[in-house]
Each structure stands twice: as structure tokens, then as C-alpha cells.
Design a protein around this motif. Structure first.
Motif, PDB file in Angstrom:
ATOM      1  N   GLU A  48      -3.447  -2.177  -2.410  1.00 19.77           N
ATOM      2  CA  GLU A  48      -2.850  -1.384  -1.440  1.00 19.77           C
ATOM      3  C   GLU A  48      -1.657  -1.414  -1.110  1.00 19.77           C
ATOM      4  OE1 GLU A  48      -2.627   2.081   0.913  1.00 19.77           O
ATOM      5  OE2 GLU A  48      -4.263   1.459  -0.542  1.00 19.77           O
ATOM      6  N   VAL A  51       0.250  -0.161  -4.454  1.00 21.85           N
ATOM      7  CA  VAL A  51       0.267   1.536  -4.517  1.00 21.85           C
ATOM      8  C   VAL A  51       1.200   2.097  -3.553  1.00 21.85           C
ATOM      9  CG1 VAL A  51      -0.930   3.339  -4.056  1.00 21.85           C
ATOM     10  CG2 VAL A  51      -2.035   1.304  -5.245  1.00 21.85           C
ATOM     11  N   GLN A  52       1.291   1.177  -2.290  1.00 20.28           N
ATOM     12  CA  GLN A  52       2.023   1.877  -1.447  1.00 20.28           C
ATOM     13  C   GLN A  52       3.685   1.508  -1.646  1.00 20.28           C
ATOM     14  OE1 GLN A  52       1.377   0.193   2.540  1.00 20.28           O
ATOM     15  NE2 GLN A  52      -0.650   1.234   2.805  1.00 20.28           N
ATOM     16  N   VAL A  54       4.665   1.725  -4.639  1.00 21.56           N
ATOM     17  CA  VAL A  54       4.857   2.333  -5.951  1.00 21.56           C
ATOM     18  C   VAL A  54       5.071   3.845  -5.356  1.00 21.56           C
ATOM     19  CG1 VAL A  54       4.002   3.219  -8.160  1.00 21.56           C
ATOM     20  CG2 VAL A  54       3.662   1.113  -7.652  1.00 21.56           C
ATOM     21  N   GLU A  55       4.287   4.471  -4.367  1.00 16.67           N
ATOM     22  CA  GLU A  55       4.709   5.492  -3.521  1.00 16.67           C
ATOM     23  C   GLU A  55       6.025   5.737  -3.223  1.00 16.67           C
ATOM     24  OE1 GLU A  55       0.321   6.963  -1.963  1.00 16.67           O
ATOM     25  OE2 GLU A  55       1.121   5.389  -0.798  1.00 16.67           O
ATOM     26  N   ARG A  56       6.555   4.585  -2.502  1.00 18.98           N
ATOM     27  CA  ARG A  56       7.990   4.479  -1.958  1.00 18.98           C
ATOM     28  C   ARG A  56       8.824   4.745  -3.211  1.00 18.98           C
ATOM     29  NH1 ARG A  56       5.437   1.243   2.106  1.00 18.98           N
ATOM     30  NH2 ARG A  56       5.542  -0.507   0.980  1.00 18.98           N
ATOM     31  N   CYS A  58       8.482   5.844  -5.853  1.00 16.02           N
ATOM     32  CA  CYS A  58       8.315   7.361  -6.700  1.00 16.02           C
ATOM     33  C   CYS A  58       9.130   8.220  -5.996  1.00 16.02           C
ATOM     34  CB  CYS A  58       6.818   7.689  -6.969  1.00 16.02           C
ATOM     35  SG  CYS A  58       6.028   6.824  -7.931  1.00 16.02           S
ATOM     36  N   ALA A  59       9.273   8.168  -4.576  1.00 11.71           N
ATOM     37  CA  ALA A  59      10.087   9.004  -3.646  1.00 11.71           C
ATOM     38  C   ALA A  59      11.362   8.524  -3.894  1.00 11.71           C
ATOM     39  CB  ALA A  59       9.728   8.579  -2.177  1.00 11.71           C
ATOM     40  N   ARG A  62      12.514  10.610  -6.884  1.00  9.36           N
ATOM     41  CA  ARG A  62      12.080  12.121  -7.019  1.00  9.36           C
ATOM     42  C   ARG A  62      13.121  12.794  -7.530  1.00  9.36           C
ATOM     43  NH1 ARG A  62      10.618  12.703  -1.912  1.00  9.36           N
ATOM     44  NH2 ARG A  62       8.356  12.207  -2.351  1.00  9.36           N
ATOM     45  N   LEU A  88      -3.410   4.515  -8.695  1.00 10.94           N
ATOM     46  CA  LEU A  88      -1.825   4.902  -9.178  1.00 10.94           C
ATOM     47  C   LEU A  88      -2.180   6.051  -9.808  1.00 10.94           C
ATOM     48  CD1 LEU A  88      -0.790   1.318 -10.604  1.00 10.94           C
ATOM     49  CD2 LEU A  88       0.149   2.528  -8.500  1.00 10.94           C
ATOM     50  N   ARG A  91      -2.778   8.795  -6.475  1.00 11.33           N
ATOM     51  CA  ARG A  91      -2.005   8.988  -5.723  1.00 11.33           C
ATOM     52  C   ARG A  91      -0.386   8.912  -5.944  1.00 11.33           C
ATOM     53  NH1 ARG A  91      -3.962   4.127  -1.610  1.00 11.33           N
ATOM     54  NH2 ARG A  91      -1.905   4.154  -0.957  1.00 11.33           N
ATOM     55  N   CYS A  92      -0.101   8.812  -7.218  1.00  9.91           N
ATOM     56  CA  CYS A  92       1.403   8.408  -7.526  1.00  9.91           C
ATOM     57  C   CYS A  92       1.563   9.425  -8.772  1.00  9.91           C
ATOM     58  CB  CYS A  92       1.745   7.130  -7.785  1.00  9.91           C
ATOM     59  SG  CYS A  92       1.601   5.879  -6.372  1.00  9.91           S
TER      60      CYS A  92
END
Length: 292
Positions: A48, A51-52, A54-56, A58-59, A62, A88, A91-92
Motif C-alpha cells: 500500500e 502504490v501510494q 507511485v500515485e504521487r 504519477c501526479a 501528469r 498498480l 489505481r495508477c
């Protein structure tokens, strides 16, 4: 180099290389994805955190069309890696390239040496790669001897850890005989951190770390100083608290590699498999007529 984002999911940290409008930036978050690596299963909390992160990342990337993502030792060794890859993807929106040990070694050479004659040592959390190249890769190996893995397997048993490393590096001496005289380049968080510690850098400075020469006797001195010191007491300039519990084990990997190959020094490089992956991906796209 064209605009792109590259995400590396390692055993200890998640990293981002962002290339945009001629400017290059790197970001890192420690997630300890490889926690429990000896059990060959990824744990839910580190997954987790990863993944979080990686989400950041990806932002941050952007608007960039090309986003590449790859994973190394912890993921390739995990029996349940499909769980992480599905998260991944959901969510990403990322398809992750899970590298083999040989591919990871090749990228280390491409990033650090980019065709020059060199022996590259990449100390990671789960594995350590050795790769010799001169124009192209001549010899490469991935050893299950990273800093996180070593700490989980041996704890504070220095003699046991050293014997384990000596056996594995000794087995590679003949294979890498052709690298004699080639510069030794070191990449990965252990080596860049030791370079920062040796210079007592309060603030990370890539210009001071890239190309810094670590002498074998200084590496051994750090192992001696760190090994029996509790992690909370390892408050040295250049050492991030998130790496304090594994830096002694990573330093021991470097120490035994230098001893095994009779090297008196290693030159730190901040160009590593992140850059190697980007170079390879963009070269392939150009060859295929799809420059992005």
C-alpha cells in the motif's frame, strides 16, 4: 532526451526520474516493499505504501505522455506479485515491467557507463548486480545479496553475513577476470549514501556525490563504526533516518565486493538503472519509428 517519467519500484524505495523541457529531477520515497523478502511474499502495508508513492509520482508526471515503470528484486521474487501489479494497474493505470536479474544488471551498465569500459556494482535492497561492459555488456550477474535481504537473513551476525558474501563474490572472480583494470562504478542508495556520509553532507548534493571516490579502507571503517551501533544512534550527516537500519549491511556488501575483486576504491555514480531504462526505452522506440 525526450520528455518522460520513469518509476523504479525497488526493495527499499520507490524512485522517480522526471525529464521535462530539458530539465531532469529525481524523487524518492522509502516504502520497504522488500520487507519479509526472505519469505518470498509481499506484505500488504508495504504494498500500500508503494502504490501510494507511485500515485504521487504519477501526479508529478501528469501531462507527460511517456510514463515507464519497472520493478526489481522484491517483486520478481514474490509469489504474490500479481496482487501488487493489479493494484498498480487499477489505481495508477500502469503496466509494470518486472525485470529479471540480468536485465537489471544490463540497465545498471547502460545508466552508469553508457557504453564505456567499466565494471558496475549496483547494491540494492534485495539483490546486488555486477556487470562488466565495453561497448556492450560482456558479463553480468545478479546475486541475492542486497542490504534488506542481508539484514533479514543475518541480523547482527557479522561473521555469518561476511562469510555468505565472501562465498558469493568469490564464485564470480573468474567470470569477471576480463574486467581487470576497468573503472569500478558504484550505484544504488548504499553507495551514494556512503559518499554523502564520507563528505558529511547535511543536504544531499548530487554534484558532490556523482564521481566521488570511496576508498576501501574508508568503507571498512564505516562498517566497523556502524555495525554494533543501534539504528537510532546512527545520526550521521548524509544518512537519511529511513536508511539507518540497513546502511551497515549495505556497507558490508560493498566492503566484501571490494575485497573480493582486490579493488582499492569505487567511484559513486548517480546515473543508474533509472537512466538506463529511459535510454533503452527511447532507443527502442526510435528504432521502431515511434519516437513518442
Amino acid at each position: 532526451m525526450r520528455d518522460a517519467a520513469v518509476i523504479d519500484m525497488g526493495s527499499n524505495s520507490v524512485r522517480l526520474l522526471l525529464v521535462q523541457a530539458g530539465r531532469t529531477e529525481q524523487f524518492l520515497e522509502t516504502t520497504r516493499l522488500g520487507k519479509g523478502v526472505e519469505a518470498r511474499r509481499l506484505q500488504k502495508e508495504p504494498m500500500e505504501r508503494t502504490v501510494q508513492a507511485v500515485e504521487r509520482f504519477c501526479a508529478l508526471g501528469r501531462g507527460i505522455e511517456r510514463v515507464y515503470a519497472f520493478a526489481t528484486s522484491a517483486v520478481r521474487d514474490a509469489e504474490n506479485r500479481g496482487e501488487l501489479l493489479a493494484l498498480l494497474r487499477e489505481r495508477c493505470g500502469l503496466a509494470v515491467d518486472v525485470l529479471s536479474g540480468e536485465e537489471e544488471a544490463d540497465l545498471a551498465y547502460l545508466g552508469a557507463a553508457d557504453g564505456a569500459r567499466a565494471l558496475v556494482l549496483d547494491i540494492g535492497g534485495g539483490s546486488t548486480e555486477l556487470v562488466f561492459g565495453e561497448g556492450t555488456v560482456r558479463q553480468a550477474v545478479s546475486l541475492q545479496a542486497g542490504a534488506v535481504r542481508l539484514r533479514e537473513r543475518f541480523g547482527q551476525d557479522r561473521d555469518g553475513a561476511q562469510a555468505f558474501l565472501d562465498e558469493r563474490f568469490a564464485a564470480q572472480r573468474a567470470a569477471f577476470a576480463g574486467a581487470q583494470g576497468a573503472p569500478l562504478l558504484g550505484i544504488g542508495g548504499t553507495i551514494t549514501t556512503l559518499a554523502a556520509m564520507e563528505q558529511r553532507l547535511d543536504v544531499y548534493c548530487e554534484e558532490k556525490i556523482d564521481g566521488f571516490v570511496l576508498r576501501a579502507q574508508d568503507v571498512r571503517a564505516w562498517v566497523d563504526r556502524l555495525w554494533d551501533l543501534p539504528a537510532p544512534a546512527r545520526a550521521f550527516p548524509g544518512l537519511e533516518p529511513s536508511r539507518a537500519d540497513i546502511i551497515a549491511h549495505g556497507a558490508l556488501v560493498l566492503d566484501r565486493a571490494l575485497a573480493a575483486f582486490a579493488r582499492g576504491q569505487v567511484r559513486a555514480s548517480t546515473a543508474d538503472n533509472l537512466l538506463g531504462y529511459l535510454r533503452l526505452a527511447q532507443r527502442r522506440e526510435t528504432e521502431e519509428g515511434n519516437p513518442g
